[in-house]
Write a protein that holds these residues in place. Sequence first.
Motif, short mmCIF file in Angstrom:
data_model
loop_
_atom_site.label_atom_id
_atom_site.label_comp_id
_atom_site.label_asym_id
_atom_site.label_seq_id
_atom_site.Cartn_x
_atom_site.Cartn_y
_atom_site.Cartn_z
N SER A 155 0.18 7.38 6.44
CA SER A 155 -0.11 6.69 7.99
C SER A 155 -1.39 5.97 6.42
O SER A 155 -1.48 5.28 5.91
N ILE A 190 -1.41 4.99 3.35
CA ILE A 190 -0.48 3.94 2.35
C ILE A 190 -2.15 2.48 3.37
O ILE A 190 -1.88 1.53 3.00
N ASP A 244 -2.43 0.04 0.53
CA ASP A 244 -1.59 -0.99 1.02
C ASP A 244 -2.07 -1.52 1.96
O ASP A 244 -1.49 -1.90 3.00
N THR A 303 -2.47 -4.04 4.27
CA THR A 303 -1.23 -5.49 4.60
C THR A 303 -0.12 -4.64 5.22
O THR A 303 0.39 -5.58 6.06
N TYR A 304 0.24 -4.08 4.32
CA TYR A 304 1.64 -3.29 5.04
C TYR A 304 1.39 -2.13 6.24
O TYR A 304 2.39 -2.45 7.11
N TYR A 305 0.19 -1.72 6.11
CA TYR A 305 0.42 -0.44 7.48
C TYR A 305 -0.32 -1.86 8.34
O TYR A 305 0.34 -1.54 9.48
N GLN A 306 -0.82 -2.89 8.01
CA GLN A 306 -1.05 -3.34 9.65
C GLN A 306 -0.60 -4.16 10.23
O GLN A 306 0.04 -4.36 11.49
N VAL A 354 3.39 -4.79 9.00
CA VAL A 354 4.95 -3.52 8.85
C VAL A 354 4.51 -1.96 9.85
O VAL A 354 5.80 -2.11 11.03
N LEU A 355 3.80 -1.30 9.13
CA LEU A 355 3.95 0.42 9.82
C LEU A 355 3.23 0.08 11.23
O LEU A 355 3.97 1.18 12.09
N ARG A 383 2.78 -2.46 13.23
CA ARG A 383 3.39 -4.21 14.47
C ARG A 383 3.91 -2.88 15.30
O ARG A 383 4.28 -1.73 15.83
#
Length: 227
Positions: free
Chosen positions: A23, A26, A30, A32-35, A37-38, A40
């Motif tokens: 994590s 990530i 990235d 944006t993906y962490y905040q 998607v991962l 959420r």
Amino acid sequence: MKLDLKWTEKIGFPIIFSIIIGSVIIARTDLTYYQAVLTREDGFLEWLTVVALFMGALTCFYRAKILVTFRPSTFILGLVVMGFIFLFGVGEEISWGQRIFGWGSPQFFQQFNTQGETNIHNLAFGGTKLNKLVFGLILGICIAFYFLVLPFLYKKFPKVRSLVDRFALPIPKGFHIVAYLILAGLAELIPGHKKGEILEFGGCWIFYMMTLEPFNRERFSRKSFKR
């Protein structure tokens, strides 16, 4: 520090920290993906956190059931209370089933909850957010005391040991303390505003693993009794 790890710890901790380190990577590559998607709501990390809390509740209630004829009422009460604390954490994580079952928030939560959801940790009154004050600052102080101070007091003072054991408080082993410090350090590597999600995930799992195999493990086992 001598490592005397049970099979659950030998399997569990590598998995937990693989997820944490993954994590962090990530988040740094990235964000944006962490905040988005991962971390959420109802995402991967949140549901794994729910699993840790639910398993903690099951562990406490199971121990209360099997030890009820062996331990005093204060010990069983301690286990039951801790079990309900774990269940409270489950309820807060999933907003007490609101998003699962799709029911609306009462007027109180619509007015004072920053996300308009039915949970306590997102309440805010007059600009003061409970999430930061109670579940951030105060809870952080309590965790620091529990992991860094209480184990020393437990080993040093017989009266503290007697009180802790009477109310079925699991004491962290050195390995758990180190794991929590590493978690705190890794969380600081995450940019942005969602460091807390990793602390929440890792902290809940470390606390569950500590509950499962604490320093005072014999207090929670039927094998320590002569029958």
